[in-house]
Design a protein around this motif. Structure first.
Motif, PDB file in Angstrom:
ATOM      1  N   TRP A 101      13.452  -2.267  91.702  1.00 48.90           N
ATOM      2  CA  TRP A 101      12.565  -2.745  92.757  1.00 48.90           C
ATOM      3  C   TRP A 101      12.172  -4.204  92.528  1.00 48.90           C
ATOM      4  CZ3 TRP A 101      12.106  -0.942  97.334  1.00 48.90           C
ATOM      5  CH2 TRP A 101      12.222   0.423  97.599  1.00 48.90           C
TER       6      TRP A 101
ATOM      7  N   SER B 166       3.287   2.672 101.511  1.00 47.00           N
ATOM      8  CA  SER B 166       4.509   2.479 102.273  1.00 47.00           C
ATOM      9  C   SER B 166       4.671   0.999 102.616  1.00 47.00           C
ATOM     10  CB  SER B 166       4.468   3.313 103.561  1.00 47.00           C
ATOM     11  OG  SER B 166       3.438   2.845 104.423  1.00 47.00           O
ATOM     12  N   TRP B 167       5.913   0.652 103.000  1.00 52.27           N
ATOM     13  CA  TRP B 167       6.165  -0.752 103.351  1.00 52.27           C
ATOM     14  C   TRP B 167       5.366  -1.164 104.574  1.00 52.27           C
ATOM     15  CZ3 TRP B 167       8.304  -3.159 107.662  1.00 52.27           C
ATOM     16  CH2 TRP B 167       8.582  -4.530 107.494  1.00 52.27           C
TER      17      TRP B 167
ATOM     18  N   CYS C  35      14.130 -10.615  98.146  1.00 57.10           N
ATOM     19  CA  CYS C  35      13.296 -10.937  99.311  1.00 57.10           C
ATOM     20  C   CYS C  35      12.643 -12.306  99.154  1.00 57.10           C
ATOM     21  CB  CYS C  35      12.228  -9.862  99.493  1.00 57.10           C
ATOM     22  SG  CYS C  35      12.857  -8.264 100.050  1.00 57.10           S
TER      23      CYS C  35
ATOM     24  N   GLY D  77       6.002  -5.520  99.110  1.00 53.57           N
ATOM     25  CA  GLY D  77       6.222  -4.085  99.078  1.00 53.57           C
ATOM     26  C   GLY D  77       7.119  -3.645  97.933  1.00 53.57           C
ATOM     27  N   CYS D  78       8.146  -4.462  97.622  1.00 59.06           N
ATOM     28  CA  CYS D  78       9.026  -4.128  96.494  1.00 59.06           C
ATOM     29  C   CYS D  78       8.271  -4.163  95.171  1.00 59.06           C
ATOM     30  CB  CYS D  78      10.208  -5.084  96.457  1.00 59.06           C
ATOM     31  SG  CYS D  78      11.389  -4.859  97.802  1.00 59.06           S
TER      32      CYS D  78
ATOM     33  N   GLY E 247       8.130  -7.790 102.584  1.00 63.60           N
ATOM     34  CA  GLY E 247       9.112  -7.003 101.838  1.00 63.60           C
ATOM     35  C   GLY E 247       9.049  -7.279 100.353  1.00 63.60           C
TER      36      GLY E 247
END
Length: 269
Positions: free
Chosen positions: A68, A259-260, A75, A248-249, A245
């Motif tokens: 991740w 959640s994203w 990203c 979120g990663c 993103g």
């Protein structure tokens, strides 16, 4: 008849050399080095003052999921590509892709030292000036970049709010009517003061009106070219998405359990 004039011969010895460029003084080099090292020194001082936070953060990063984290790094690289697209789309002139991407990497690094995007804008203006773009057009492109980026981010926030279950609780966040009066008064005062300054102070009105004319002309040229308009608006829409993103990663790598969509909504808001 007058005698012919004698020929002028070049003097013996080597031709005079062109004056060499003066090297920057030692004090100027020292000041430049100090300015470059200042952000690093500030970060080290902050880390020393917050040792428990740094220790906990390093401990969690060591135990994070590397896959991740690698996705988050990808990203992050995409944010430089998206920023380069918006910068190119905001200017009719063709910029070299490699140098433009490198300038946005440097702009992102400068943003950590100066607030509100000032570092990125300063680096970009310097890059555009080095490419031969006049100062007024470089400044106009910065204005168009900021306007389109803000509008796209607001649009994405509205879209996420419309599809999010949290939209049902938004009424709790809206302030009451009396609380809006001071904010409206301040906003009206700022707009009125700017209008009075531009009307009364002639030395200020001339460059501002010239900048606005340049900006409007470039906006027309940019939107008359589909590739420029696509780069401008497509990059502006993609930028907050890839930034969310990346966040979120990192959250997934640390096991935050969000959640994203939740991370993206928090980032946009």
């Amino acid at each position: 008849m007058s005698a012919p004039s004698p020929l002028v011969t070049a003097p013996d010895g080597p031709a005079p050399e062109a004056p060499a460029r003066t090297a920057p003084s030692v004090s100027a080099r020292s000041l430049r080095l100090a300015l470059c090292l200042a952000p690093l020194l500030i970060a080290l001082c902050w880390a020393a003052a917050h040792r428990p936070v740094m220790y906990e953060g390093v401990r969690r990063l060591v135990s994070a999921d590397p896959r991740w984290l690698l996705a988050g790094l990808g990203c992050t690289c995409l944010t430089w590509v998206a920023a380069s697209c918006v910068r190119q789309g905001a200017l009719p002139d063709r910029l070299p892709a490699g140098l433009l991407l490198a300038s946005q990497f440097a702009a992102g690094a400068a943003n950590h030292a100066l607030p509100g995007g000032l570092g990125a804008h300063a680096v970009t203006v310097r890059f555009l000036r080095a490419r031969g773009v006049p100062l007024d057009r470089a400044t106009a492109s910065i204005g168009l970049y900021s306007l389109v980026k803000g509008a796209s981010k607001t649009l994405m926030l509205l879209v996420f709010l419309a599809v999010s279950p949290a939209s049902r609780r938004l009424g709790e966040l809206v302030p009451d009517g009396p609380e809006l009066v001071p904010a409206a008064a301040v906003a009206g005062g700022v707009v009125t003061g700017a209008g009075v300054l531009l009307t009364v102070v002639r030395p200020l009105r001339r460059p501002v009106t010239g900048l606005l004319r340049t900006a409007l002309a470039d906006v027309r040229v940019v939107h008359a070219r589909p590739c420029r308009a696509l780069a401008l608006w497509g990059g502006a829409v993609a930028m907050p998405l890839v930034q969310a993103g990346a966040l979120g990663c990192v959250g997934a790598a640390l096991g935050l359990g969000l959640s994203w969509a939740e991370v993206a909504l928090a980032f946009l808001a």
